[in-house]
Scaffold this motif. Structure first.
Motif, PDB file in Angstrom:
ATOM      1  N   ARG A   1       0.880  -1.158   0.000  1.00 39.11           N
ATOM      2  CA  ARG A   1       0.000   0.000   0.000  1.00 39.11           C
ATOM      3  C   ARG A   1       0.920   1.212   0.000  1.00 39.11           C
ATOM      4  NH1 ARG A   1      -4.884   0.792   4.311  1.00 39.11           N
ATOM      5  NH2 ARG A   1      -5.876   2.547   3.291  1.00 39.11           N
ATOM      6  N   HIS A   2       1.212   1.784   1.140  1.00 37.63           N
ATOM      7  CA  HIS A   2       2.239   2.823   1.210  1.00 37.63           C
ATOM      8  C   HIS A   2       3.612   2.165   1.308  1.00 37.63           C
ATOM      9  CE1 HIS A   2      -0.981   5.621   1.669  1.00 37.63           C
ATOM     10  NE2 HIS A   2      -1.425   4.977   2.718  1.00 37.63           N
ATOM     11  N   ARG A   3       3.668   1.046   1.975  1.00 41.50           N
ATOM     12  CA  ARG A   3       4.862   0.202   2.069  1.00 41.50           C
ATOM     13  C   ARG A   3       4.355  -1.240   2.075  1.00 41.50           C
ATOM     14  NH1 ARG A   3       4.089   2.403   7.238  1.00 41.50           N
ATOM     15  NH2 ARG A   3       3.771   0.804   8.802  1.00 41.50           N
ATOM     16  N   PRO A   4       5.231  -2.225   1.918  1.00 41.17           N
ATOM     17  CA  PRO A   4       4.742  -3.615   1.866  1.00 41.17           C
ATOM     18  C   PRO A   4       4.020  -4.021   3.156  1.00 41.17           C
ATOM     19  CG  PRO A   4       6.970  -3.501   1.039  1.00 41.17           C
ATOM     20  CD  PRO A   4       6.652  -2.143   1.609  1.00 41.17           C
ATOM     21  N   PHE A   5       2.855  -4.653   2.996  1.00 41.34           N
ATOM     22  CA  PHE A   5       2.140  -5.167   4.163  1.00 41.34           C
ATOM     23  C   PHE A   5       2.107  -6.678   4.172  1.00 41.34           C
ATOM     24  CE2 PHE A   5      -1.195  -4.418   1.009  1.00 41.34           C
ATOM     25  CZ  PHE A   5      -1.956  -5.573   1.065  1.00 41.34           C
ATOM     26  N   ALA A   6       2.457  -7.322   3.055  1.00 38.18           N
ATOM     27  CA  ALA A   6       2.507  -8.777   3.007  1.00 38.18           C
ATOM     28  C   ALA A   6       3.468  -9.223   1.909  1.00 38.18           C
ATOM     29  CB  ALA A   6       1.120  -9.359   2.752  1.00 38.18           C
ATOM     30  N   LEU A   7       4.067 -10.395   2.117  1.00 38.47           N
ATOM     31  CA  LEU A   7       4.948 -11.020   1.133  1.00 38.47           C
ATOM     32  C   LEU A   7       4.507 -12.460   0.944  1.00 38.47           C
ATOM     33  CD1 LEU A   7       8.494  -9.926   2.352  1.00 38.47           C
ATOM     34  CD2 LEU A   7       7.286  -9.106   0.357  1.00 38.47           C
ATOM     35  N   ILE A   8       4.544 -12.928  -0.282  1.00 39.95           N
ATOM     36  CA  ILE A   8       4.240 -14.320  -0.579  1.00 39.95           C
ATOM     37  C   ILE A   8       5.466 -14.910  -1.256  1.00 39.95           C
ATOM     38  CG2 ILE A   8       2.718 -15.910  -1.812  1.00 39.95           C
ATOM     39  CD1 ILE A   8       0.635 -13.587  -1.795  1.00 39.95           C
ATOM     40  N   ALA A   9       5.990 -15.990  -0.699  1.00 41.22           N
ATOM     41  CA  ALA A   9       7.181 -16.627  -1.255  1.00 41.22           C
ATOM     42  C   ALA A   9       6.993 -18.136  -1.250  1.00 41.22           C
ATOM     43  CB  ALA A   9       8.411 -16.255  -0.442  1.00 41.22           C
ATOM     44  N   ALA A  10       7.607 -18.810  -2.208  1.00 45.27           N
ATOM     45  CA  ALA A  10       7.568 -20.272  -2.260  1.00 45.27           C
ATOM     46  C   ALA A  10       8.643 -20.801  -1.319  1.00 45.27           C
ATOM     47  CB  ALA A  10       7.796 -20.756  -3.678  1.00 45.27           C
ATOM     48  N   ALA A  11       8.233 -21.359  -0.194  1.00 48.67           N
ATOM     49  CA  ALA A  11       9.185 -21.893   0.776  1.00 48.67           C
ATOM     50  C   ALA A  11       9.716 -23.251   0.332  1.00 48.67           C
ATOM     51  CB  ALA A  11       8.537 -21.996   2.142  1.00 48.67           C
ATOM     52  N   SER A  12       8.877 -24.009  -0.362  1.00 51.76           N
ATOM     53  CA  SER A  12       9.290 -25.296  -0.930  1.00 51.76           C
ATOM     54  C   SER A  12       8.369 -25.578  -2.113  1.00 51.76           C
ATOM     55  CB  SER A  12       9.187 -26.408   0.121  1.00 51.76           C
ATOM     56  OG  SER A  12       7.836 -26.668   0.442  1.00 51.76           O
ATOM     57  N   ALA A  13       8.485 -26.757  -2.684  1.00 57.32           N
ATOM     58  CA  ALA A  13       7.662 -27.095  -3.846  1.00 57.32           C
ATOM     59  C   ALA A  13       6.181 -27.216  -3.487  1.00 57.32           C
ATOM     60  CB  ALA A  13       8.151 -28.392  -4.469  1.00 57.32           C
ATOM     61  N   LYS A  14       5.878 -27.493  -2.218  1.00 56.74           N
ATOM     62  CA  LYS A  14       4.486 -27.705  -1.823  1.00 56.74           C
ATOM     63  C   LYS A  14       4.011 -26.753  -0.735  1.00 56.74           C
ATOM     64  CE  LYS A  14       4.515 -32.516  -3.082  1.00 56.74           C
ATOM     65  NZ  LYS A  14       4.151 -33.869  -2.708  1.00 56.74           N
ATOM     66  N   ARG A  15       4.788 -25.712  -0.449  1.00 56.63           N
ATOM     67  CA  ARG A  15       4.415 -24.824   0.653  1.00 56.63           C
ATOM     68  C   ARG A  15       4.719 -23.375   0.303  1.00 56.63           C
ATOM     69  NH1 ARG A  15       7.392 -23.156   5.312  1.00 56.63           N
ATOM     70  NH2 ARG A  15       9.097 -24.444   4.568  1.00 56.63           N
ATOM     71  N   LEU A  16       3.741 -22.504   0.556  1.00 60.36           N
ATOM     72  CA  LEU A  16       3.929 -21.064   0.429  1.00 60.36           C
ATOM     73  C   LEU A  16       4.144 -20.480   1.810  1.00 60.36           C
ATOM     74  CD1 LEU A  16       1.141 -19.971  -2.076  1.00 60.36           C
ATOM     75  CD2 LEU A  16       3.580 -20.119  -2.497  1.00 60.36           C
ATOM     76  N   GLN A  17       4.992 -19.471   1.860  1.00 64.63           N
ATOM     77  CA  GLN A  17       5.213 -18.742   3.101  1.00 64.63           C
ATOM     78  C   GLN A  17       4.607 -17.361   2.923  1.00 64.63           C
ATOM     79  OE1 GLN A  17       6.988 -20.429   5.446  1.00 64.63           O
ATOM     80  NE2 GLN A  17       6.645 -18.869   6.985  1.00 64.63           N
ATOM     81  N   LEU A  18       3.662 -17.016   3.772  1.00 62.40           N
ATOM     82  CA  LEU A  18       3.018 -15.714   3.733  1.00 62.40           C
ATOM     83  C   LEU A  18       3.531 -14.909   4.920  1.00 62.40           C
ATOM     84  CD1 LEU A  18       0.785 -13.769   2.661  1.00 62.40           C
ATOM     85  CD2 LEU A  18      -0.738 -14.868   4.287  1.00 62.40           C
ATOM     86  N   GLY A  19       4.163 -13.782   4.632  1.00 63.58           N
ATOM     87  CA  GLY A  19       4.637 -12.893   5.679  1.00 63.58           C
ATOM     88  C   GLY A  19       3.734 -11.684   5.751  1.00 63.58           C
ATOM     89  N   VAL A  20       3.339 -11.281   6.954  1.00 66.37           N
ATOM     90  CA  VAL A  20       2.466 -10.116   7.132  1.00 66.37           C
ATOM     91  C   VAL A  20       3.057  -9.193   8.189  1.00 66.37           C
ATOM     92  CG1 VAL A  20       0.309 -11.195   6.391  1.00 66.37           C
ATOM     93  CG2 VAL A  20       1.009 -11.405   8.749  1.00 66.37           C
ATOM     94  N   ASN A  21       2.734  -7.922   8.088  1.00 64.32           N
ATOM     95  CA  ASN A  21       3.156  -6.926   9.066  1.00 64.32           C
ATOM     96  C   ASN A  21       1.992  -6.639  10.006  1.00 64.32           C
ATOM     97  OD1 ASN A  21       5.784  -6.521   8.181  1.00 64.32           O
ATOM     98  ND2 ASN A  21       5.107  -5.147   6.569  1.00 64.32           N
ATOM     99  N   LEU A  22       2.037  -7.261  11.159  1.00 59.41           N
ATOM    100  CA  LEU A  22       1.006  -7.082  12.187  1.00 59.41           C
ATOM    101  C   LEU A  22       1.710  -6.660  13.472  1.00 59.41           C
ATOM    102  CD1 LEU A  22      -1.107 -10.299  11.573  1.00 59.41           C
ATOM    103  CD2 LEU A  22      -1.718  -7.966  10.953  1.00 59.41           C
ATOM    104  N   ALA A  23       1.675  -5.402  13.784  1.00 65.51           N
ATOM    105  CA  ALA A  23       2.423  -4.892  14.926  1.00 65.51           C
ATOM    106  C   ALA A  23       1.871  -5.400  16.264  1.00 65.51           C
ATOM    107  CB  ALA A  23       2.426  -3.372  14.906  1.00 65.51           C
ATOM    108  N   ASP A  24       0.555  -5.503  16.390  1.00 67.17           N
ATOM    109  CA  ASP A  24      -0.046  -5.798  17.693  1.00 67.17           C
ATOM    110  C   ASP A  24      -0.510  -7.239  17.856  1.00 67.17           C
ATOM    111  OD1 ASP A  24       0.334  -3.135  18.151  1.00 67.17           O
ATOM    112  OD2 ASP A  24      -1.700  -2.560  17.604  1.00 67.17           O
ATOM    113  N   ALA A  25      -0.334  -8.092  16.858  1.00 65.38           N
ATOM    114  CA  ALA A  25      -0.876  -9.449  16.933  1.00 65.38           C
ATOM    115  C   ALA A  25       0.026 -10.356  17.766  1.00 65.38           C
ATOM    116  CB  ALA A  25      -1.026 -10.025  15.529  1.00 65.38           C
ATOM    117  N   ALA A  26      -0.601 -11.122  18.618  1.00 61.90           N
ATOM    118  CA  ALA A  26       0.131 -12.101  19.411  1.00 61.90           C
ATOM    119  C   ALA A  26       0.323 -13.358  18.569  1.00 61.90           C
ATOM    120  CB  ALA A  26      -0.653 -12.431  20.675  1.00 61.90           C
ATOM    121  N   PRO A  27       1.457 -14.017  18.681  1.00 64.83           N
ATOM    122  CA  PRO A  27       1.670 -15.238  17.899  1.00 64.83           C
ATOM    123  C   PRO A  27       0.760 -16.367  18.366  1.00 64.83           C
ATOM    124  CG  PRO A  27       3.524 -14.835  19.364  1.00 64.83           C
ATOM    125  CD  PRO A  27       2.621 -13.659  19.471  1.00 64.83           C
TER     126      PRO A  27
END
Length: 125
Positions: free
Chosen positions: A61-87
């Motif tokens: 949006r103004h800066r990246p808020f999510a990234l999608i990358a292929a972690a392996s042949a059968k798995r996607l890794q979705l990275g998100v910017n959530l400042a207040d979210a608990a794991p």
């Protein structure tokens, strides 16, 4: 070597009419950042962009808020910017550009919870 012309790609903007040789309505100017090549994500979200880079796809949006990358042949890794979210068991803490990551191995894992995290990252950006 007097009289030799400089190749077109090395001419100054002044010599080429101000915009440079590679400046056309379809292409960004030579040296433009990758963010200028981003495409609109959806008519529903007019101020968001999708930027495909070789190892990943950035949602920004103004800066990246999510990234999608292929972690392996059968798995996607979705990275998100959530400042207040608990794991959680599924939403893991990460370092670097994204604060949290989620692994996706099937379409069934794209559920309302995951979409809610994407929405929160979009709105928090």
């Amino acid at each position: 070597m007097r009289g030799r012309r400089t190749p077109a790609h090395r001419r100054s903007p002044r010599a080429t009419g101000g915009a440079g040789v590679l400046a056309t309505p379809e292409l960004p100017r030579f040296g433009a950042s990758p963010a200028h090549r981003a495409r609109p994500a959806s008519p529903r979200y007019p101020n968001s962009r999708v930027l495909a880079q070789p190892p990943r796809v950035s949602l920004r949006r103004h800066r990246p808020f999510a990234l999608i990358a292929a972690a392996s042949a059968k798995r996607l890794q979705l990275g998100v910017n959530l400042a207040d979210a608990a794991p959680t068991d599924r939403l893991l803490l990460a370092g670097g550009m994204c604060t949290h990551t989620v692994s996706v191995t099937s379409l069934a894992e794209v559920d309302p919870e995951l979409l809610g995290w994407l929405r929160a990252a979009y709105e928090g950006n």
